[in-house]
Design a protein around this motif. Structure first.
Motif, PDB file in Angstrom:
ATOM      1  N   PRO A  84       0.820  -1.224   0.000  1.00 48.82           N
ATOM      2  CA  PRO A  84       0.000   0.000   0.000  1.00 48.82           C
ATOM      3  C   PRO A  84       0.849   1.268   0.000  1.00 48.82           C
ATOM      4  O   PRO A  84       0.857   2.045   0.967  1.00 48.82           O
ATOM      5  CB  PRO A  84      -0.816  -0.144   1.293  1.00 48.82           C
ATOM      6  CG  PRO A  84       0.049  -0.966   2.192  1.00 48.82           C
ATOM      7  CD  PRO A  84       0.757  -1.943   1.288  1.00 48.82           C
ATOM      8  N   ALA A  85       1.570   1.483  -1.105  1.00 48.64           N
ATOM      9  CA  ALA A  85       2.449   2.641  -1.221  1.00 48.64           C
ATOM     10  C   ALA A  85       2.028   3.554  -2.367  1.00 48.64           C
ATOM     11  O   ALA A  85       2.784   4.434  -2.770  1.00 48.64           O
ATOM     12  CB  ALA A  85       3.899   2.187  -1.419  1.00 48.64           C
ATOM     13  N   LYS A 161       6.002   9.573   0.174  1.00 47.44           N
ATOM     14  CA  LYS A 161       5.312   9.723   1.459  1.00 47.44           C
ATOM     15  C   LYS A 161       4.533   8.458   1.808  1.00 47.44           C
ATOM     16  O   LYS A 161       4.576   7.976   2.941  1.00 47.44           O
ATOM     17  CB  LYS A 161       4.375  10.930   1.397  1.00 47.44           C
ATOM     18  CG  LYS A 161       3.638  11.216   2.692  1.00 47.44           C
ATOM     19  CD  LYS A 161       2.782  12.479   2.565  1.00 47.44           C
ATOM     20  CE  LYS A 161       2.081  12.804   3.872  1.00 47.44           C
ATOM     21  NZ  LYS A 161       1.268  14.055   3.752  1.00 47.44           N
ATOM     22  N   ALA A 162       3.830   7.907   0.806  1.00 49.58           N
ATOM     23  CA  ALA A 162       3.052   6.692   1.039  1.00 49.58           C
ATOM     24  C   ALA A 162       3.964   5.508   1.361  1.00 49.58           C
ATOM     25  O   ALA A 162       3.641   4.670   2.209  1.00 49.58           O
ATOM     26  CB  ALA A 162       2.196   6.381  -0.181  1.00 49.58           C
ATOM     27  N   LEU A 163       5.114   5.438   0.681  1.00 44.48           N
ATOM     28  CA  LEU A 163       6.047   4.337   0.928  1.00 44.48           C
ATOM     29  C   LEU A 163       6.638   4.413   2.332  1.00 44.48           C
ATOM     30  O   LEU A 163       6.786   3.388   3.012  1.00 44.48           O
ATOM     31  CB  LEU A 163       7.157   4.353  -0.122  1.00 44.48           C
ATOM     32  CG  LEU A 163       8.232   3.277   0.007  1.00 44.48           C
ATOM     33  CD1 LEU A 163       7.618   1.881   0.011  1.00 44.48           C
ATOM     34  CD2 LEU A 163       9.249   3.408  -1.129  1.00 44.48           C
ATOM     35  N   LEU A 164       6.979   5.604   2.786  1.00 44.66           N
ATOM     36  CA  LEU A 164       7.499   5.752   4.147  1.00 44.66           C
ATOM     37  C   LEU A 164       6.459   5.338   5.176  1.00 44.66           C
ATOM     38  O   LEU A 164       6.781   4.693   6.184  1.00 44.66           O
ATOM     39  CB  LEU A 164       7.935   7.201   4.387  1.00 44.66           C
ATOM     40  CG  LEU A 164       9.211   7.658   3.689  1.00 44.66           C
ATOM     41  CD1 LEU A 164       9.438   9.144   3.933  1.00 44.66           C
ATOM     42  CD2 LEU A 164      10.413   6.852   4.156  1.00 44.66           C
ATOM     43  N   ARG A 165       5.211   5.696   4.916  1.00 43.11           N
ATOM     44  CA  ARG A 165       4.149   5.311   5.847  1.00 43.11           C
ATOM     45  C   ARG A 165       4.003   3.791   5.901  1.00 43.11           C
ATOM     46  O   ARG A 165       3.881   3.203   6.983  1.00 43.11           O
ATOM     47  CB  ARG A 165       2.833   5.958   5.430  1.00 43.11           C
ATOM     48  CG  ARG A 165       1.686   5.640   6.369  1.00 43.11           C
ATOM     49  CD  ARG A 165       0.415   6.339   5.957  1.00 43.11           C
ATOM     50  NE  ARG A 165      -0.677   6.023   6.875  1.00 43.11           N
ATOM     51  CZ  ARG A 165      -1.928   6.473   6.747  1.00 43.11           C
ATOM     52  NH1 ARG A 165      -2.225   7.256   5.727  1.00 43.11           N
ATOM     53  NH2 ARG A 165      -2.850   6.136   7.616  1.00 43.11           N
ATOM     54  N   ALA A 166       4.012   3.160   4.722  1.00 40.75           N
ATOM     55  CA  ALA A 166       3.911   1.697   4.692  1.00 40.75           C
ATOM     56  C   ALA A 166       5.125   1.055   5.351  1.00 40.75           C
ATOM     57  O   ALA A 166       5.003   0.077   6.096  1.00 40.75           O
ATOM     58  CB  ALA A 166       3.780   1.219   3.241  1.00 40.75           C
ATOM     59  N   HIS A 182      11.408  12.104  -2.148  1.00 36.88           N
ATOM     60  CA  HIS A 182      11.133  11.487  -3.435  1.00 36.88           C
ATOM     61  C   HIS A 182      11.147   9.962  -3.329  1.00 36.88           C
ATOM     62  O   HIS A 182      11.877   9.388  -2.515  1.00 36.88           O
ATOM     63  CB  HIS A 182      12.152  11.959  -4.469  1.00 36.88           C
ATOM     64  CG  HIS A 182      11.848  13.325  -5.006  1.00 36.88           C
ATOM     65  ND1 HIS A 182      10.786  13.578  -5.833  1.00 36.88           N
ATOM     66  CD2 HIS A 182      12.473  14.520  -4.825  1.00 36.88           C
ATOM     67  CE1 HIS A 182      10.758  14.867  -6.146  1.00 36.88           C
ATOM     68  NE2 HIS A 182      11.759  15.456  -5.542  1.00 36.88           N
ATOM     69  N   GLN A 183      10.339   9.320  -4.173  1.00 35.65           N
ATOM     70  CA  GLN A 183      10.107   7.883  -4.051  1.00 35.65           C
ATOM     71  C   GLN A 183      11.380   7.040  -4.055  1.00 35.65           C
ATOM     72  O   GLN A 183      11.528   6.142  -3.210  1.00 35.65           O
ATOM     73  CB  GLN A 183       9.144   7.431  -5.147  1.00 35.65           C
ATOM     74  CG  GLN A 183       8.535   6.057  -4.923  1.00 35.65           C
ATOM     75  CD  GLN A 183       9.386   4.928  -5.461  1.00 35.65           C
ATOM     76  OE1 GLN A 183      10.308   5.176  -6.247  1.00 35.65           O
ATOM     77  NE2 GLN A 183       9.094   3.699  -5.073  1.00 35.65           N
ATOM     78  N   PRO A 184      12.348   7.246  -4.974  1.00 39.32           N
ATOM     79  CA  PRO A 184      13.555   6.411  -4.934  1.00 39.32           C
ATOM     80  C   PRO A 184      14.357   6.581  -3.649  1.00 39.32           C
ATOM     81  O   PRO A 184      14.938   5.617  -3.146  1.00 39.32           O
ATOM     82  CB  PRO A 184      14.348   6.890  -6.155  1.00 39.32           C
ATOM     83  CG  PRO A 184      13.331   7.474  -7.075  1.00 39.32           C
ATOM     84  CD  PRO A 184      12.342   8.132  -6.170  1.00 39.32           C
ATOM     85  N   VAL A 185      14.385   7.799  -3.114  1.00 37.36           N
ATOM     86  CA  VAL A 185      15.090   8.040  -1.855  1.00 37.36           C
ATOM     87  C   VAL A 185      14.369   7.332  -0.716  1.00 37.36           C
ATOM     88  O   VAL A 185      14.996   6.675   0.132  1.00 37.36           O
ATOM     89  CB  VAL A 185      15.212   9.546  -1.584  1.00 37.36           C
ATOM     90  CG1 VAL A 185      15.937   9.803  -0.268  1.00 37.36           C
ATOM     91  CG2 VAL A 185      15.944  10.246  -2.738  1.00 37.36           C
ATOM     92  N   ALA A 186      13.037   7.454  -0.697  1.00 36.63           N
ATOM     93  CA  ALA A 186      12.254   6.755   0.320  1.00 36.63           C
ATOM     94  C   ALA A 186      12.458   5.251   0.223  1.00 36.63           C
ATOM     95  O   ALA A 186      12.572   4.551   1.244  1.00 36.63           O
ATOM     96  CB  ALA A 186      10.768   7.092   0.158  1.00 36.63           C
ATOM     97  N   LEU A 187      12.545   4.731  -0.997  1.00 38.78           N
ATOM     98  CA  LEU A 187      12.752   3.299  -1.185  1.00 38.78           C
ATOM     99  C   LEU A 187      14.080   2.860  -0.583  1.00 38.78           C
ATOM    100  O   LEU A 187      14.164   1.818   0.087  1.00 38.78           O
ATOM    101  CB  LEU A 187      12.711   2.959  -2.670  1.00 38.78           C
ATOM    102  CG  LEU A 187      12.957   1.495  -3.041  1.00 38.78           C
ATOM    103  CD1 LEU A 187      11.924   0.585  -2.393  1.00 38.78           C
ATOM    104  CD2 LEU A 187      12.939   1.329  -4.557  1.00 38.78           C
ATOM    105  N   GLY A 188      15.124   3.641  -0.790  1.00 43.05           N
ATOM    106  CA  GLY A 188      16.419   3.307  -0.221  1.00 43.05           C
ATOM    107  C   GLY A 188      16.409   3.321   1.292  1.00 43.05           C
ATOM    108  O   GLY A 188      17.001   2.459   1.950  1.00 43.05           O
ATOM    109  N   VAL A 189      15.705   4.302   1.870  1.00 39.60           N
ATOM    110  CA  VAL A 189      15.615   4.409   3.324  1.00 39.60           C
ATOM    111  C   VAL A 189      14.858   3.211   3.904  1.00 39.60           C
ATOM    112  O   VAL A 189      15.285   2.594   4.889  1.00 39.60           O
ATOM    113  CB  VAL A 189      14.921   5.729   3.717  1.00 39.60           C
ATOM    114  CG1 VAL A 189      14.617   5.764   5.221  1.00 39.60           C
ATOM    115  CG2 VAL A 189      15.796   6.926   3.335  1.00 39.60           C
TER     116      VAL A 189
END
Length: 282
Positions: A84-85, A161-166, A182-189
């Motif tokens: 759910p991202a 934002k949605a990815l960090l929440r998930a 940004h989504q790629p940065v959030a994905l790495g985190v």
């Protein structure tokens, strides 16, 4: 753009995600792993029931998550299109290209996906992997200037934002300088918090750049889903190759990170944002 050109370093006060690297070789990829980096506490957007790391030390690095480092099953969870991202609501520019007749069938889709992988896929993979060697805030700013379309910037931040929440619902994702990186940065985190290696984050990023629009193509064009997934299977080795290329950027400066783009997609995104009726957000 002013950046810290020293490879493998972080500006003071900004977090570097260090989890997931081989503990036996702490300096192999120029990671900053010797103790916490001083950072100002940043407000996070915690999900109900989800663990959120807080405070300066938490912002500086991410401890390995509950799964073993490099867990393949954990990678599958992160790369799952059902996560759910928000990815299901975006076509990565495909809807705009379909509307003007540039993509009509499977051969056109294959050309589109190969182009996406070679441009945006490489950029996303490199930025996801480099959260281990560069300050997250600097990476976020660098990705912003590599995204000239305001509509695509908004889409990327919304998905981040949605990815960090998930991610916070599953793993101890740290507080960052803003809630909508940004989504790629959030994905790495998130990948680091899950205990995944940088190359696994890069593979997930590469896969995401083609799996999303491929799924959208089934809905937009009524393509045979078996044929579309056969295409994705053929592109799997290309995703691995893009991830391997992304790893070569770990010790390079922010200015030397890839900036490949697709101007036609940027233009299409701006037109798409003006539509009153559309199936996808971007």
């Amino acid at each position: 753009m002013t950046t810290d050109d020293r490879p493998g370093t972080a500006s003071e006060g900004r977090p570097v995600i260090a989890a997931g690297l081989d503990a036996a070789e702490p300096a192999a990829r120029g990671s900053v792993a010797a103790g916490p980096v001083a950072a100002e506490p940043a407000a996070a957007e915690p999900a109900a029931g989800g663990p959120v790391a807080r405070g300066p030390a938490a912002a500086a690095s991410v401890a390995a998550g509950p799964a073993a480092a490099g867990s393949v099953a954990t990678l599958l969870v992160l790369a799952d299109g059902r996560l759910p991202a928000g990815g299901h609501a975006h076509s990565s520019g495909l809807e705009a290209q379909v509307s003007v007749g540039r993509i009509r069938g499977l051969p056109d889709l294959e050309a589109f996906l190969r182009g996406r992988l070679a441009t945006g896929g490489l950029v996303a993979s490199a930025f996801a992997a480099c959260t281990r060697t560069h300050a997250v805030e600097d990476l976020d700013r660098a990705f912003e200037v590599r995204t000239p379309s305001p509509a695509l910037r908004h889409a990327s931040r919304a998905q981040g934002k949605a990815l960090l929440r998930a991610g916070r619902a599953m793993w101890p994702v740290p507080a960052l300088h803003r809630a909508d990186v940004h989504q790629p940065v959030a994905l790495g985190v998130v990948a680091a918090a899950a205990g995944l290696a940088p190359e696994q984050a890069a593979v997930a990023a590469a896969w995401g750049t083609i799996s999303g629009p491929a799924s959208a193509a089934v809905r937009l064009l009524g393509l045979d889903p078996y044929g579309v997934h056969a295409l994705l299977a053929r592109l799997a080795s290309d995703c691995d190759a893009i991830a391997a290329r992304a790893m070569t950027y770990l010790e390079k400066s922010l200015d030397d990170l890839p900036a490949d783009g697709a101007p036609l997609l940027d233009i299409g995104a701006e037109h798409h944002a003006t539509w009153e009726v559309r199936l996808f957000a971007s």
